[in-house]
Design a protein around this motif. Structure first.
Motif, PDB file in Angstrom:
ATOM      1  N   PRO A   1      -2.477   8.437  -3.775  1.00  0.00           N
ATOM      2  CA  PRO A   1      -1.533   7.664  -4.601  1.00  0.00           C
ATOM      3  C   PRO A   1      -0.285   8.503  -4.878  1.00  0.00           C
ATOM      4  CG  PRO A   1      -3.759   7.442  -5.459  1.00  0.00           C
ATOM      5  CD  PRO A   1      -3.841   8.484  -4.383  1.00  0.00           C
ATOM      6  N   ASN A   2       0.871   7.820  -5.011  1.00  0.00           N
ATOM      7  CA  ASN A   2       2.128   8.539  -5.208  1.00  0.00           C
ATOM      8  C   ASN A   2       2.551   8.532  -6.668  1.00  0.00           C
ATOM      9  OD1 ASN A   2       3.032   5.949  -5.608  1.00  0.00           O
ATOM     10  ND2 ASN A   2       4.176   5.832  -3.683  1.00  0.00           N
ATOM     11  N   ARG A   3       3.757   9.018  -6.921  1.00  0.00           N
ATOM     12  CA  ARG A   3       4.294   9.164  -8.280  1.00  0.00           C
ATOM     13  C   ARG A   3       4.298   7.825  -9.026  1.00  0.00           C
ATOM     14  NH1 ARG A   3       8.188  13.007  -9.994  1.00  0.00           N
ATOM     15  NH2 ARG A   3       8.496  13.518  -7.801  1.00  0.00           N
ATOM     16  N   ARG A   4       4.741   6.769  -8.326  1.00  0.00           N
ATOM     17  CA  ARG A   4       4.825   5.449  -8.961  1.00  0.00           C
ATOM     18  C   ARG A   4       3.445   4.978  -9.419  1.00  0.00           C
ATOM     19  NH1 ARG A   4       6.999   0.081  -5.720  1.00  0.00           N
ATOM     20  NH2 ARG A   4       6.665  -1.441  -7.385  1.00  0.00           N
TER      21      ARG A   4
ATOM     22  N   TYR B   1       0.839  -1.197   0.000  1.00  0.00           N
ATOM     23  CA  TYR B   1       0.000   0.000   0.000  1.00  0.00           C
ATOM     24  C   TYR B   1       0.881   1.256   0.000  1.00  0.00           C
ATOM     25  CZ  TYR B   1      -3.208   3.634   1.579  1.00  0.00           C
ATOM     26  OH  TYR B   1      -3.932   4.789   1.691  1.00  0.00           O
ATOM     27  N   HIS B   2       1.869   1.274   0.919  1.00  0.00           N
ATOM     28  CA  HIS B   2       2.730   2.454   1.032  1.00  0.00           C
ATOM     29  C   HIS B   2       3.643   2.613  -0.177  1.00  0.00           C
ATOM     30  CE1 HIS B   2       1.423   3.660   4.961  1.00  0.00           C
ATOM     31  NE2 HIS B   2       1.731   2.478   5.502  1.00  0.00           N
ATOM     32  N   ALA B   3       3.909   1.515  -0.874  1.00  0.00           N
ATOM     33  CA  ALA B   3       4.720   1.621  -2.084  1.00  0.00           C
ATOM     34  C   ALA B   3       4.010   2.421  -3.155  1.00  0.00           C
ATOM     35  CB  ALA B   3       5.075   0.233  -2.596  1.00  0.00           C
ATOM     36  N   TYR B   4       2.676   2.488  -3.076  1.00  0.00           N
ATOM     37  CA  TYR B   4       1.882   3.179  -4.092  1.00  0.00           C
ATOM     38  C   TYR B   4       1.122   4.378  -3.544  1.00  0.00           C
ATOM     39  CZ  TYR B   4       2.754  -0.640  -7.358  1.00  0.00           C
ATOM     40  OH  TYR B   4       3.343  -1.545  -8.183  1.00  0.00           O
ATOM     41  N   HIS B   5       1.312   4.690  -2.248  1.00  0.00           N
ATOM     42  CA  HIS B   5       0.558   5.797  -1.660  1.00  0.00           C
ATOM     43  C   HIS B   5       1.475   6.693  -0.837  1.00  0.00           C
ATOM     44  CE1 HIS B   5      -2.695   3.019  -2.677  1.00  0.00           C
ATOM     45  NE2 HIS B   5      -3.506   4.063  -2.656  1.00  0.00           N
TER      46      HIS B   5
END
Length: 843
Positions: free
Chosen positions: A425-428, A414-418
């Motif tokens: 949601p994040n850059r990735r 979750y944190h890898a994408y948020h």
């Protein structure tokens, strides 16, 4: 290989290595012991031989004296038996007389011209034999004939008699003789009786070292050869004597005095003999000689009264090696039973360890298959028992751990994408979504995909002022406001990091996207309340569209970013749509930056001066130093164009240093010759206040360097500077005020100054921005802001100055309202130093 076998092999190899190491050490000790014994044995042998050599020399000296006496006695008997004239003597008569007196031969010597020769002899080879070239022998003969005392040190001297040393016979080198020479003046010849070979050498055989040396080589095991070397002549060319047609070597010049030299290694022995004589220490070396490995030892012998010599001992090294091999084999055979015993013990020991390990492995295999509940029982109290307990404990908690791990993986994913702060949601995640939307747009014929890049204006100033904790709260609040403005479908909000947000729209027209963007910007600009602080923020935005601008994912994001920065350059709080000219502007910006760097390096930056006028007296009270740049390629570049670039590229400090250096020096010179002292005003960038302490020190340095009175220096700052590291900035302004510098707020009325700040700050002057002066009409309409600023200054007891005065009615309005200090094109445009002097100082 199993652990059981490995342990057995390991311990067996370990013991084997220990035994081998022990045997090796024993071998080395035995070898050293044998070599040491050999050295002692050689020492005893050489001492015995040296003793025998010395004893032989002493005995030989004694016997030579006895033989000399016997020869003198024989000489007197010969004189009594022969006539006084040698012509009356026959050789046969001499033979019979020699036999009767038990001597080897008799020779009569008589002068012949300048020579002394054998005139009669029992030995035919002695007859007519010359003695002229015999050296000290000939000298002794002449002294005898002249009835003088014999001075020759060698041999034995008695009354009327001299006996030469034992030597090889020059008349017949196959023999060794001992001579006697007698002359008392009663005869015309010297009587020469002598002993030959047997009489001389029997003594050597009986009393010399040869017997001892033979005994050692025959009876002492390993001793192959003994040699007494003459170090003076060994290894050198033979010193042959050529006399009477014969060639021979004198006894004292023989290279080998005693023993044999069959184990020849001449060059090596020659060097070693010279070395041992030089050092006084024995030397040994191993060599293959005569197909045999030998140890050759050379021992130096130095006596007080005799010449030094060297004893060589050749030892059979094969005996040492043979004994060492037998010793090594014996120890290896003794080691075999120990290795066998260790192998059995290690096998029993490894079994006791590997049996419980096998049970543990089976239990671990069950755990690996997911059977966590089984408990392994053991009565062991050692480390294996502790291992079993730990495995049981692991089995008990492993299921909980696996469950927690799955949960952690879900959270990590979750944190890898948020984004951690906002939950967006994040850059990735955004890139993956953008890529998916682009693919869908191709497959479903979606008309538009839009990328909206948004950045909070002046967020760093706000963050520095309020603190990072409140800055994070502001980011969360703005993220929620943006989210509330977005349509529920076909929009996707992400946080890129810092104060940047990116929104992805699909299937919206550009007009619809722009409308949504303006709605977001209006909502964000509403006051934000964080704890007790009221904060006003704005957002700069940039838009790019697929497929109009690009079909590449990364390019779309870059274009939106470029458009956003275009909004910021226009003052912020705007939305810009990407177009090709923005890239062109970016390229122009980079080119200007490059040329500006070169101009600073070459010193091509100029300073212009615009006068400040006191309108009532119509006199110049000061000048404002303004930076100007006329580039060889770009021509005149406006400050509005290159100063923002300099601030962004980190060049503003270098420009400021140029202005300070030139302006301080120039105005200081003008004030020396002017009756009315002029103040110098210099503009400061907000970026220079990132480290206020350093800035204060730099200002003091420039003023001190140019001996510029701080009372005539004025610092001009903008309102935005007050938000840059606010606490440290205010502290720095107080330090400068204390130093004597005046502080003005430039372009007042265009920023966000707080009245409470103005009361606290050490401000001396407010400068009305030119835009407010330009708004004033001839009927004094649109003058409210200018009038308000003048009134505010008067109420705060601050000086006020108007910028951009170009018309007489603007001057009249300002004077009517109490603003007497002005600057603008009505009085003068900014001038170069030479033009300023021409216009105002030379009249």
């Amino acid at each position: 290989m199993s652990i059981k076998k490995k342990l057995s092999v390991f311990f067996t190899l370990l013991v084997l290595c220990i035994l081998l190491a022990n045997n090796t050490l024993h071998y080395i000790r035995s070898k050293n012991r044998l070599i040491e014994f050999n050295k002692k044995e050689i020492t005893l042998v050489t001492e015995e031989i040296a003793y025998e050599v010395e004893n032989s020399k002493n005995s030989a000296s004694y016997m030579e004296n006895r033989m000399a006496q016997e020869l003198r006695t024989a000489s007197i008997a010969i004189q009594d038996s022969l006539p006084a004239d040698y012509h009356d003597v026959s050789n046969d008569q001499l033979k019979r007389l020699a036999k009767k007196l038990m001597i080897s031969h008799i020779t009569l010597l008589a002068p012949a011209g300048d020579d002394i020769i054998g005139v009669k002899s029992s030995d035919p080879k002695e007859i007519n034999m010359s003695t002229k070239e015999w050296g000290y022998w000939y000298t002794s003969f002449r002294q005898l004939l002249s009835q003088q005392t014999i001075t020759t040190k060698k041999g034995v001297t008695l009354p009327h008699f001299w006996s030469g040393p034992i030597e090889v016979a020059s008349s017949n080198p196959n023999h060794i003789d001992k001579w006697g020479y007698y002359y008392d003046g009663s005869t015309n010849y010297i009587i020469d009786p002598y002993f030959r070979d047997r009489h001389v050498l029997d003594f050597e055989k009986r009393f010399g070292p040869t017997n001892v040396m033979n005994r050692f080589t025959e009876n002492l095991e390993g001793v192959l050869e003994l040699t007494v070397f003459n170090p003076k002549n060994f290894g050198k060319r033979n010193q042959n004597v050529y006399l009477n047609g014969n060639k021979y070597i004198k006894i004292k010049d023989q290279p080998i005095w005693y023993g044999t030299y069959t184990y020849r290694n001449t060059e090596r022995d020659k060097k070693s003999i010279q070395e041992v004589l030089k050092t006084g220490k024995s030397q040994s070396y191993l060599a293959e000689i005569n197909h045999k490995k030998v140890l050759k030892t050379l021992v130096p012998i130095k006596e007080k009264n005799t010449p030094a010599y060297v004893i060589g001992v050749v030892y059979d090294y094969g005996l040492i090696e043979k004994e060492l091999q037998q010793e090594l084999i014996k120890h290896l055979l003794l080691s075999l039973p120990f290795i066998f015993i260790v192998l059995i013990i290690s096998f029993i020991f490894s079994t006791s360890i590997t049996r419980p390990i096998k049970h543990i492995m089976e239990h671990v295999n069950q755990i690996a298959k997911g059977n966590f509940g089984k408990v392994l029982n053991t009565r062991r109290k050692d480390e294996l028992g502790g291992l079993v307990a730990n495995i049981n404990h692991l089995s008990h908690f492993l299921k909980t751990y696996v469950d927690d791990l799955k949960k952690s993986q879900e959270e990590s994913e979750y944190h890898a994408y948020h984004d951690f702060l906002t939950g967006l949601p994040n850059r990735r995640y955004f890139k993956e979504q953008l890529n998916r939307r682009l693919i869908e747009s191709k497959e479903k014929s979606i008309r538009h995909v839009a990328v909206l890049f948004m950045d909070i204006d002046r967020f760093k100033d706000i963050n520095d002022t309020l603190g990072h904790s409140k800055g994070d709260q502001l980011i969360q609040l703005i993220a929620n406001r943006i989210k509330e403005c977005l349509p529920s479908a076909n929009s996707f909000l992400t946080r890129q990091g810092g104060d940047e947000f990116v929104i992805l729209f699909s299937d919206f027209t550009p007009e619809e996207v722009k409308g949504i963007t303006e709605k977001i910007m209006a909502y964000v600009q509403q006051p934000c309340y964080i704890d007790n602080d009221e904060v006003f923020v704005s957002i700069s935005s940039g838009l790019s569209f697929y497929p109009e601008h690009s079909t590449n994912l990364d390019t779309l994001i870059t274009y939106a970013d470029v458009a956003m920065y275009a909004s910021k350059r226009q003052g912020g709080s705007k939305v810009s749509i990407y177009h090709d000219s923005l890239n062109k502007k970016q390229a122009e910006k980079v080119h200007i930056e490059t040329r500006l760097r070169k101009a600073i390096q070459k010193g091509d930056i100029d300073v212009y001066y615009q006068p400040k006028i006191e309108a009532k007296r119509n006199v110049i009270t000061g000048v404002e130093a303004l930076v100007r740049w006329n580039d060889a390629e770009l021509g005149f570049v406006s400050p509005e164009a290159f100063i923002p670039i300099a601030e962004e590229a980190g060049l503003i400090q270098y420009l400021w240093e140029v202005v300070m250096k030139k302006a301080c020096s120039q105005v200081s010179e003008w004030n020396k010759v002017s009756d009315e002292k002029m103040t110098l005003a210099v503009n400061f960038s907000p970026r220079q206040f990132q480290d206020p302490v350093v800035l204060v020190n730099e200002i003091k340095h420039f003023l001190s360097l140019h001996r510029f009175d701080p009372a005539w220096f004025e610092m001009e700052i903008t309102e935005s500077t007050l938000f840059m590291n606010a606490e440290e900035t205010i502290k720095a302004l107080h330090l400068l005020k204390k130093y004597g510098i005046s502080i003005s707020i430039d372009d007042f009325g265009t920023g966000y100054s707080s009245l409470s700040y103005l009361k606290k700050l050490p401000i001396d002057c407010l400068k009305i921005d030119r835009s407010f002066i330009q708004d004033i009409q001839e009927d004094y309409s649109n003058s409210e802001i200018a009038q308000a600023i003048i009134s505010l200054s008067q109420s705060l007891k601050l000086e006020v100055i108007a910028e951009g005065v170009e018309e007489e009615y603007q001057k009249a309005f300002l004077m009517k309202n109490g603003c007497d200090h002005m600057q603008g094109y009505l009085f003068s445009k900014p001038l170069a130093a030479e033009d300023f002097e021409e216009a105002f100082l030379n009249s």
